[in-house]
Design a protein around this motif. Structure first.
Motif, PDB file in Angstrom:
ATOM      1  N   SER A  29       0.796  -1.227   0.000  1.00 38.75           N
ATOM      2  CA  SER A  29       0.000   0.000   0.000  1.00 38.75           C
ATOM      3  C   SER A  29       0.829   1.279   0.000  1.00 38.75           C
ATOM      4  N   THR A  30       2.134   1.187   0.158  1.00 34.93           N
ATOM      5  CA  THR A  30       2.930   2.402   0.356  1.00 34.93           C
ATOM      6  C   THR A  30       4.249   2.379  -0.411  1.00 34.93           C
ATOM      7  N   GLU A  31       4.678   3.575  -0.808  1.00 31.41           N
ATOM      8  CA  GLU A  31       5.976   3.695  -1.503  1.00 31.41           C
ATOM      9  C   GLU A  31       7.113   3.836  -0.502  1.00 31.41           C
ATOM     10  N   TYR A  32       6.779   4.004   0.769  1.00 25.48           N
ATOM     11  CA  TYR A  32       7.808   4.196   1.798  1.00 25.48           C
ATOM     12  C   TYR A  32       7.527   3.300   2.992  1.00 25.48           C
ATOM     13  N   THR A  33       8.545   2.642   3.494  1.00 20.58           N
ATOM     14  CA  THR A  33       8.415   1.940   4.778  1.00 20.58           C
ATOM     15  C   THR A  33       9.565   2.397   5.676  1.00 20.58           C
ATOM     16  N   ILE A  34       9.266   2.538   6.951  1.00 21.35           N
ATOM     17  CA  ILE A  34      10.271   3.020   7.903  1.00 21.35           C
ATOM     18  C   ILE A  34      11.454   2.041   7.938  1.00 21.35           C
ATOM     19  N   GLY A  35      12.642   2.540   7.747  1.00 22.63           N
ATOM     20  CA  GLY A  35      13.853   1.718   7.889  1.00 22.63           C
ATOM     21  C   GLY A  35      14.528   1.355   6.584  1.00 22.63           C
ATOM     22  N   PHE A  36      13.765   1.403   5.475  1.00 22.32           N
ATOM     23  CA  PHE A  36      14.351   0.997   4.188  1.00 22.32           C
ATOM     24  C   PHE A  36      15.503   1.928   3.798  1.00 22.32           C
ATOM     25  N   ASP A  37      15.307   3.214   4.016  1.00 18.04           N
ATOM     26  CA  ASP A  37      16.338   4.172   3.601  1.00 18.04           C
ATOM     27  C   ASP A  37      17.643   3.945   4.376  1.00 18.04           C
ATOM     28  N   THR A  38      17.506   3.781   5.695  1.00 14.53           N
ATOM     29  CA  THR A  38      18.712   3.557   6.513  1.00 14.53           C
ATOM     30  C   THR A  38      19.365   2.234   6.126  1.00 14.53           C
ATOM     31  N   ALA A  39      18.542   1.192   5.965  1.00 18.92           N
ATOM     32  CA  ALA A  39      19.090  -0.134   5.650  1.00 18.92           C
ATOM     33  C   ALA A  39      19.842  -0.108   4.322  1.00 18.92           C
ATOM     34  N   THR A  40      19.262   0.531   3.315  1.00 18.53           N
ATOM     35  CA  THR A  40      19.939   0.541   2.009  1.00 18.53           C
ATOM     36  C   THR A  40      21.220   1.382   2.086  1.00 18.53           C
ATOM     37  N   ASN A  41      21.213   2.416   2.912  1.00 16.02           N
ATOM     38  CA  ASN A  41      22.464   3.183   3.084  1.00 16.02           C
ATOM     39  C   ASN A  41      23.527   2.357   3.790  1.00 16.02           C
ATOM     40  N   THR A  42      23.104   1.535   4.771  1.00 14.40           N
ATOM     41  CA  THR A  42      24.049   0.622   5.433  1.00 14.40           C
ATOM     42  C   THR A  42      24.614  -0.362   4.403  1.00 14.40           C
ATOM     43  N   VAL A  43      23.719  -0.863   3.553  1.00 15.19           N
ATOM     44  CA  VAL A  43      24.137  -1.854   2.553  1.00 15.19           C
ATOM     45  C   VAL A  43      25.133  -1.235   1.566  1.00 15.19           C
ATOM     46  N   ILE A  44      24.841  -0.045   1.062  1.00 18.48           N
ATOM     47  CA  ILE A  44      25.762   0.511   0.049  1.00 18.48           C
ATOM     48  C   ILE A  44      27.110   0.867   0.672  1.00 18.48           C
ATOM     49  N   ASP A  45      27.104   1.257   1.942  1.00 19.72           N
ATOM     50  CA  ASP A  45      28.365   1.530   2.631  1.00 19.72           C
ATOM     51  C   ASP A  45      29.206   0.248   2.689  1.00 19.72           C
ATOM     52  N   ALA A  46      28.554  -0.868   3.018  1.00 19.08           N
ATOM     53  CA  ALA A  46      29.270  -2.156   3.095  1.00 19.08           C
ATOM     54  C   ALA A  46      29.761  -2.581   1.715  1.00 19.08           C
ATOM     55  N   ILE A  47      28.919  -2.414   0.703  1.00 19.49           N
ATOM     56  CA  ILE A  47      29.314  -2.855  -0.644  1.00 19.49           C
ATOM     57  C   ILE A  47      30.491  -2.022  -1.160  1.00 19.49           C
ATOM     58  N   ASP A  48      30.451  -0.704  -0.896  1.00 19.65           N
ATOM     59  CA  ASP A  48      31.580   0.142  -1.328  1.00 19.65           C
ATOM     60  C   ASP A  48      32.882  -0.373  -0.717  1.00 19.65           C
ATOM     61  N   LYS A  49      32.813  -0.803   0.526  1.00 20.35           N
ATOM     62  CA  LYS A  49      34.019  -1.315   1.201  1.00 20.35           C
ATOM     63  C   LYS A  49      34.450  -2.646   0.587  1.00 20.35           C
ATOM     64  N   ILE A  50      33.475  -3.491   0.342  1.00 21.04           N
ATOM     65  CA  ILE A  50      33.802  -4.788  -0.267  1.00 21.04           C
ATOM     66  C   ILE A  50      34.393  -4.575  -1.668  1.00 21.04           C
ATOM     67  N   ARG A  51      33.878  -3.571  -2.372  1.00 18.26           N
ATOM     68  CA  ARG A  51      34.399  -3.276  -3.717  1.00 18.26           C
ATOM     69  C   ARG A  51      35.903  -2.985  -3.665  1.00 18.26           C
ATOM     70  N   ASP A  52      36.340  -2.230  -2.646  1.00 18.20           N
ATOM     71  CA  ASP A  52      37.775  -1.908  -2.538  1.00 18.20           C
ATOM     72  C   ASP A  52      38.625  -3.165  -2.541  1.00 18.20           C
ATOM     73  N   THR A  53      38.256  -4.121  -1.694  1.00 12.15           N
ATOM     74  CA  THR A  53      39.078  -5.329  -1.590  1.00 12.15           C
ATOM     75  C   THR A  53      38.881  -6.235  -2.811  1.00 12.15           C
ATOM     76  N   SER A  54      37.673  -6.228  -3.339  1.00 10.64           N
ATOM     77  CA  SER A  54      37.377  -7.024  -4.524  1.00 10.64           C
ATOM     78  C   SER A  54      38.239  -6.560  -5.709  1.00 10.64           C
ATOM     79  N   THR A  55      38.350  -5.239  -5.846  1.00 10.99           N
ATOM     80  CA  THR A  55      39.160  -4.664  -6.924  1.00 10.99           C
ATOM     81  C   THR A  55      40.629  -5.020  -6.724  1.00 10.99           C
ATOM     82  N   SER A  56      41.124  -4.842  -5.506  1.00 12.64           N
ATOM     83  CA  SER A  56      42.545  -5.107  -5.236  1.00 12.64           C
ATOM     84  C   SER A  56      42.919  -6.545  -5.555  1.00 12.64           C
ATOM     85  N   HIS A  57      42.016  -7.466  -5.241  1.00 12.90           N
ATOM     86  CA  HIS A  57      42.314  -8.895  -5.446  1.00 12.90           C
ATOM     87  C   HIS A  57      41.802  -9.431  -6.785  1.00 12.90           C
TER      88      HIS A  57
END
Ligand code: F6P
Length: 324
Positions: free
Chosen positions: A135-163
């Protein structure tokens, strides 16, 4: 119209950053209108067990910035039974509640729909990191969770690229791929695998695309796999064997549910909390708060529960076009 004097508030299902902002808004808006608020601890389970406390303006001090939920939460199997809900309704009446604000996901909405059939008056606020409430385009927590996820992926990308490796990152979302799709587009992932678009032999197709990219000189790969698809470890083994590219899997897990809420989650949760109380004051019950076409609205609970949500087709199509 009879004025409402006592309401309850609870959080139910998986916690989500921003739930505290919603609780705070419910409590402060109600108190400013002369309505007393009781906080029910640990969701529907706490309601059945009469785990209830009076809330005042100060009880919600210093929580807007905190993840989790100060009321605690649970997934109550007893509330899923007729008997459990009847017990809960006795406690609802015993506490003189005239309406109950429920902050939770689609399971909590279904519980609310059954509960109001006994005579309770309910208002639901969408709280879930999964963005899977139709019923909704927004749910509480999705924005924070996706920001947590992209922060983690950016970090994983660094090591993924190096190796010069392939990294598979498994993200939450239950049966829905919204977290995977949003975080995949936002981090420029090479592959986004979501339950809504899962095809047969998807592991083979991913490996084939990777080999083509490898021939063109590509050296590292980010694959976002939604938990609804699962098997990230198996997928990593398969890809490594098939492509000869070193592959690692990371399952992000519960880190996605915690942390200080983003500005959007604090803001929208506050607005929805306040509007939930306004809806009660206006004498409208058994409604759910929603964001639709950029506007905050309230809609019928039963209608909301029966709505179906799919993935944004445009987002999925564009995610494919953005991959080199
Ligand atoms: O609904 C939020 C969510 O985090 C889902 O993404 C996940 O599948 C589920 O909750 C995990 O639930 P639990 O906390 O019961 O393990």
């Amino acid at each position: 119209m009879q004025r409402i004097r006592n309401i309850g508030v609870l959080t139910s299902g998986g916690d989500a950053p921003g739930m505290n902002a919603a609780i705070r808004a419910v409590v402060r808006t109600a108190i400013s209108q002369g309505i007393k608020v009781k906080g029910i601890l640990r969701g529907y389970r706490g309601l059945i067990e009469d785990d209830v406390k009076e809330m005042d303006s100060y009880s919600v001090c210093d929580i807007i910035n905190r993840g989790g939920t100060i009321l605690g939460t649970a997934r109550s199997s007893r509330f899923m039974t007729d008997e459990g809900r009847r017990d809960a309704y006795e406690i609802y009446k015993k506490n003189n509640l005239e309406a109950l604000v429920i902050i939770g996901g689609d399971g909590s909405y279904r519980g609310a729909l059954e509960f109001q059939k006994l005579g309770a008056k309910v208002i639901c606020i969408p709280g879930s990191i999964d963005l899977d409430i139709a019923s909704t385009e927004y749910t509480i927590g999705f924005d924070t969770a996706t920001n947590t996820v992209i922060d983690a992926i950016d970090k994983i990308r660094d090591t993924s690229t190096s190796h010069e490796r392939c990294s598979i990152i498994e993200v939450m979302g239950r049966n829905a791929g919204h977290i995977a799709l949003w975080s995949g587009i936002s981090t420029g992932a090479e592959e986004i695998i979501i339950p809504e678009k899962k095809v047969e032999n998807f592991m083979d197709s991913v490996a084939t695309r990777m080999m083509i990219a490898k021939k063109k000189g590509k050296k590292h790969y980010i694959i976002i796999n939604a938990e609804g698809v699962g098997n990230s470890i198996e997928l990593a083994k398969f890809i490594e064997e098939k492509t000869n590219i070193e592959t690692r899997a990371t399952i992000l897990g519960y880190v996605q549910r915690g942390g200080s809420p983003s500005c959007r989650d604090r803001m929208f949760a506050s607005i929805m909390g306040a509007k939930a109380v306004e809806t009660i004051e206006e004498g409208r019950f058994n409604r759910v708060m929603a964001l639709q076409n950029g506007h905050f609205v309230d809609i019928d609970l039963e209608e909301a529960v029966h709505m179906q949500k799919g993935i944004e087709e445009d987002y999925f199509r564009i995610s494919k076009e953005l991959i080199r």
